[in-house]
Design an enzyme around this catalytic site. Structure first.
Site, mmCIF file in Angstrom:
data_model
loop_
_atom_site.group_PDB
_atom_site.id
_atom_site.type_symbol
_atom_site.label_atom_id
_atom_site.label_comp_id
_atom_site.label_asym_id
_atom_site.label_seq_id
_atom_site.Cartn_x
_atom_site.Cartn_y
_atom_site.Cartn_z
ATOM 1 N N CYS A 42 0.826 -1.213 0.000
ATOM 2 C CA CYS A 42 0.000 0.000 0.000
ATOM 3 C C CYS A 42 0.857 1.259 0.000
ATOM 4 C CB CYS A 42 -0.951 -0.003 1.198
ATOM 5 S SG CYS A 42 -1.980 1.468 1.241
ATOM 6 N N CYS A 47 -1.690 1.677 -2.941
ATOM 7 C CA CYS A 47 -2.666 2.759 -2.743
ATOM 8 C C CYS A 47 -2.067 4.168 -2.654
ATOM 9 C CB CYS A 47 -3.494 2.551 -1.472
ATOM 10 S SG CYS A 47 -3.257 1.034 -0.587
ATOM 11 N N LYS A 50 -0.195 5.353 -5.866
ATOM 12 C CA LYS A 50 -1.240 5.363 -6.896
ATOM 13 C C LYS A 50 -2.099 6.609 -6.776
ATOM 14 C CE LYS A 50 -5.045 4.237 -5.994
ATOM 15 N NZ LYS A 50 -5.584 2.910 -5.776
ATOM 16 N N TYR A 178 -9.719 -3.349 -10.559
ATOM 17 C CA TYR A 178 -9.356 -2.092 -9.895
ATOM 18 C C TYR A 178 -8.112 -1.465 -10.536
ATOM 19 C CZ TYR A 178 -11.885 -3.099 -5.426
ATOM 20 O OH TYR A 178 -12.801 -3.330 -4.457
ATOM 21 N N GLU A 182 -7.808 1.978 -12.873
ATOM 22 C CA GLU A 182 -7.118 3.103 -12.226
ATOM 23 C C GLU A 182 -5.905 3.537 -13.048
ATOM 24 O OE1 GLU A 182 -8.337 2.454 -7.536
ATOM 25 O OE2 GLU A 182 -6.354 1.820 -8.166
ATOM 26 N N HIS A 436 -27.120 21.552 0.607
ATOM 27 C CA HIS A 436 -27.260 22.108 -0.732
ATOM 28 C C HIS A 436 -26.289 23.252 -0.974
ATOM 29 C CE1 HIS A 436 -29.403 22.886 -4.420
ATOM 30 N NE2 HIS A 436 -29.469 24.162 -4.122
ATOM 31 N N GLU A 441 -26.352 15.312 -1.670
ATOM 32 C CA GLU A 441 -27.752 15.561 -1.280
ATOM 33 C C GLU A 441 -28.716 14.691 -2.079
ATOM 34 O OE1 GLU A 441 -29.644 19.366 -2.354
ATOM 35 O OE2 GLU A 441 -27.872 19.799 -3.571
HETATM 36 P P1 NDP Z 1 -8.726 -7.772 -9.877
HETATM 37 O O1 NDP Z 1 -8.922 -9.150 -9.412
HETATM 38 O O2 NDP Z 1 -9.582 -6.673 -9.393
HETATM 39 O O3 NDP Z 1 -8.773 -7.737 -11.461
HETATM 40 C C1 NDP Z 1 -8.023 -8.604 -12.259
HETATM 41 C C2 NDP Z 1 -8.436 -8.403 -13.698
HETATM 42 O O4 NDP Z 1 -7.597 -9.158 -14.544
HETATM 43 C C3 NDP Z 1 -9.874 -8.860 -13.949
HETATM 44 O O5 NDP Z 1 -10.467 -7.966 -14.834
HETATM 45 C C4 NDP Z 1 -9.669 -10.231 -14.577
HETATM 46 O O6 NDP Z 1 -10.686 -10.601 -15.452
HETATM 47 C C5 NDP Z 1 -8.393 -10.000 -15.360
HETATM 48 N N1 NDP Z 1 -7.666 -11.237 -15.600
HETATM 49 C C6 NDP Z 1 -7.332 -12.180 -14.697
HETATM 50 N N2 NDP Z 1 -6.668 -13.190 -15.286
HETATM 51 C C7 NDP Z 1 -6.571 -12.867 -16.586
HETATM 52 C C8 NDP Z 1 -6.007 -13.527 -17.709
HETATM 53 N N3 NDP Z 1 -5.408 -14.707 -17.600
HETATM 54 N N4 NDP Z 1 -6.096 -12.932 -18.931
HETATM 55 C C9 NDP Z 1 -6.727 -11.730 -19.055
HETATM 56 N N5 NDP Z 1 -7.277 -11.065 -18.024
HETATM 57 C C10 NDP Z 1 -7.200 -11.630 -16.804
HETATM 58 O O7 NDP Z 1 -7.198 -7.496 -9.575
HETATM 59 P P2 NDP Z 1 -6.319 -6.176 -9.571
HETATM 60 O O8 NDP Z 1 -4.966 -6.638 -9.931
HETATM 61 O O9 NDP Z 1 -6.938 -5.092 -10.362
HETATM 62 O O10 NDP Z 1 -6.361 -5.753 -8.054
HETATM 63 C C11 NDP Z 1 -5.993 -6.697 -7.041
HETATM 64 C C12 NDP Z 1 -6.683 -6.375 -5.760
HETATM 65 O O11 NDP Z 1 -6.065 -5.239 -5.190
HETATM 66 C C13 NDP Z 1 -8.150 -6.020 -5.884
HETATM 67 O O12 NDP Z 1 -8.955 -7.149 -5.830
HETATM 68 C C14 NDP Z 1 -8.371 -5.113 -4.727
HETATM 69 O O13 NDP Z 1 -8.764 -5.876 -3.630
HETATM 70 C C15 NDP Z 1 -7.023 -4.493 -4.492
HETATM 71 N N6 NDP Z 1 -6.991 -3.111 -4.965
HETATM 72 C C16 NDP Z 1 -7.812 -2.190 -4.399
HETATM 73 C C17 NDP Z 1 -7.808 -0.894 -4.840
HETATM 74 C C18 NDP Z 1 -8.738 0.093 -4.225
HETATM 75 O O14 NDP Z 1 -9.302 -0.173 -3.173
HETATM 76 N N7 NDP Z 1 -8.932 1.249 -4.852
HETATM 77 C C19 NDP Z 1 -6.931 -0.446 -5.921
HETATM 78 C C20 NDP Z 1 -6.119 -1.496 -6.454
HETATM 79 C C21 NDP Z 1 -6.166 -2.765 -5.985
HETATM 80 P P3 NDP Z 1 -12.062 -11.263 -14.926
HETATM 81 O O15 NDP Z 1 -12.860 -10.166 -14.310
HETATM 82 O O16 NDP Z 1 -12.670 -11.782 -16.184
HETATM 83 O O17 NDP Z 1 -11.668 -12.336 -13.988
#
Ligand code: NDP
Length: 454
Positions: A42, A47, A50, A178, A182, A436, A441
């Site tokens: 983080c 986080c 980022k 996510y 982002e 407001h 709101e």
């Molecule tokens: P996520 O699990 O959110 O997203 C992973 C993405 O990659 C999904 O869209 C998934 O598709 C895709 N994917 C997975 N495997 C493949 C593949 N083999 N080929 C193509 N696409 C693939 O993971 P992130 O890495 O974005 O984030 C990890 C975690 O970190 C999050 O779950 C969250 O908990 C945390 N995080 C939180 C944030 C916040 O609170 N603002 C910011 C960043 C991270 P599909 O949906 O089809 O499975």
């Protein structure tokens, strides 16, 4: 039997540091090992940096909007190196604070990789020596995952994105979660030609459908080339250019490919098998409600347990572990109704159930939905709708989900989270006076509903 320490924590990220400090405060003799930098994902490459890049990227929209309010600006220019240097300085400062806090709490820190040798034994890899502890807490977090496509090593992950020497002219972000949305927003805002390539039909699987649709439209309107229903097949390098081949036959020339295809627990080579710790299919440590693994002396908190992978959750899990084990106060972490945000542009704030989940959990729900142009856009000329949704269980009137896409969504949902956690009903929302003029709101003035299910 005498141990070197009461508690040995592996990993000085959000969860590990909180647990170590609290356990030490309760009188335990505590050590912690960190192989990289204090603060964890983080603070170091998640986080915090980022969000700093998000702030930087959002200036572009502000410059565009300013003209409508009478400002005229010369062509703004952006220097990636200055941003990264400023970000690095801030991250160094925060990391040092973590070091200091551990020290002030009486925790012994080892700048080394630690691996598990047995239920009560750890090896410091570089120092090449063993240490014994009554309990071991594993808080090593997660690491980016790249799908196994030829040329994947030519692509970066969020780890490297924070340290690029130059802003790429063109970048393709793979994924729809996510991190993908982002970083696509960040690179687009900073001026890179940005493509977001996702295998599914809508980005952000698991989020409310209206928010997913709204964000996809907004990303496209803001200039991102969003390609849905495609997966990468291979990456090739010719000179400085990368060619990305998709499974639909399309090819894309790009300067950088960033994989944002999920994260996995960082348990490879950690020695969990030496102690017989049970792990799940992604390598996550399986724990009970008190974060205890299948080996009674070994615990896990944070992303390494793959429960809810968010920093505040890891911190709560670390604190609950310390309370339970060292303060005689058994504490279970409540993983329900966690407010969360996605810092895309526009951003998302959400708490509770999606419409689909609410329907299956409550049978009949009232859906209140509002789509409006934020006040700032009236003069700036930007066309980008804010979407707000309030989902209410029809039988109890209880608000079971709130989803917002638009400016300040994260801030609104954090404050709203208190009311939702307390069990607020739609009648409570209606009884609250509007502030407001504000976007928030809208949440207390929604009248039109559609009843679904039942
Ligand atoms: P996520 O699990 O959110 O997203 C992973 C993405 O990659 C999904 O869209 C998934 O598709 C895709 N994917 C997975 N495997 C493949 C593949 N083999 N080929 C193509 N696409 C693939 O993971 P992130 O890495 O974005 O984030 C990890 C975690 O970190 C999050 O779950 C969250 O908990 C945390 N995080 C939180 C944030 C916040 O609170 N603002 C910011 C960043 C991270 P599909 O949906 O089809 O499975």
């Amino acid at each position: 039997m005498g141990f070197d320490y009461d508690l040995f924590v592996i990993g000085a990220g959000s969860g590990g540091v909180r647990a170590a400090r609290m356990a030490s405060t309760y009188g335990a003799k505590v050590a912690i090992a960190e192989e990289y930098r204090y603060g964890g994902t983080c603070v170091i490459r998640g986080c915090v940096p980022k969000k700093l890049l998000v702030y930087a990227a959002r200036f572009q929209g502000s410059f565009e909007d300013a003209a409508g309010f009478g400002w005229s600006l010369d062509e703004p220019s952006f220097d990636w190196a200055s941003l990264i240097a400023a970000k690095d300085k801030e991250i160094d400062r925060l990391s040092q604070i973590y070091v200091k806090l551990l020290d002030q709490s009486g925790v012994t820190s080892f700048d080394d990789r630690a691996e598990i040798v047995g239920p009560h034994e750890i090896k410091l890899v570089n120092e090449n020596r063993s240490i014994s502890a009554e309990r071991i807490l594993v808080a090593v977090g997660g690491t980016p995952f790249k799908p196994d496509v030829p040329g994947k090593d030519l692509g970066i992950t969020s780890n490297e994105a924070f340290h690029l020497t130059d802003l790429p002219n063109a970048i393709t972000v793979i994924g729809g979660g996510y991190i993908a949305v982002e970083f696509a927003s960040i690179f687009n805002g900073l001026g890179a030609k940005t493509t977001l390539a996702y295998r599914g039909p809508k980005v952000l699987r698991g989020f409310d459908v209206d928010i997913r649709d709204g964000l996809t439209k907004a990303l496209i309107d803001r200039g991102i080339d969003v390609r849905l229903g495609v997966s990468p097949q291979k990456i090739e390098k010719k000179g400085d250019d990368l060619t990305l081949h998709f499974d639909d036959g399309a090819q894309l020339q790009t300067d950088q490919v960033m994989f944002a295809t999920g994260r996995v627990p960082k348990t490879d080579g950690l020695g969990l098998d030496n102690a017989g710790v049970k792990v799940g299919s992604k390598g996550q440590i399986e724990v009970d409600g008190f974060s205890q693994s299948s080996v009674p002396s070994i615990y896990g908190v944070g992303d390494v347990t793959d429960r809810v992978n968010l920093t505040p959750v890891a911190i709560r899990e670390g604190a609950a572990f310390a309370q339970t084990v060292y303060n005689d106060q058994p504490t279970n972490v409540d993983h329900e109704l966690i407010p969360t945000a996605v810092f895309s542009e526009p951003e998302i704030g959400t708490i509770g159930l999606t419409q689909e989940e609410a329907l299956s959990a409550h049978g009949e729900i009232d859906v209140y939905k509002s789509e409006f142009n934020p006040m700032k856009n009236t003069i700036s000329g930007r066309v980008e709708k804010t979407i707000m949704k309030v989902l209410v269980a029809a039988k109890t009137d209880r608000v079971v989900g709130v989803h917002i896409l638009g400016p300040d969504a994260a801030e609104i949902v954090q404050a709203l989270g208190i009311a939702i956690k307390m069990g607020a009903t739609k009648a409570d929302f209606d009884a609250t006076m509007a502030l407001h003029p504000s976007a928030g709101e809208e949440l207390v003035t929604m009248k039109d509903k559609v009843t679904v299910g039942g």
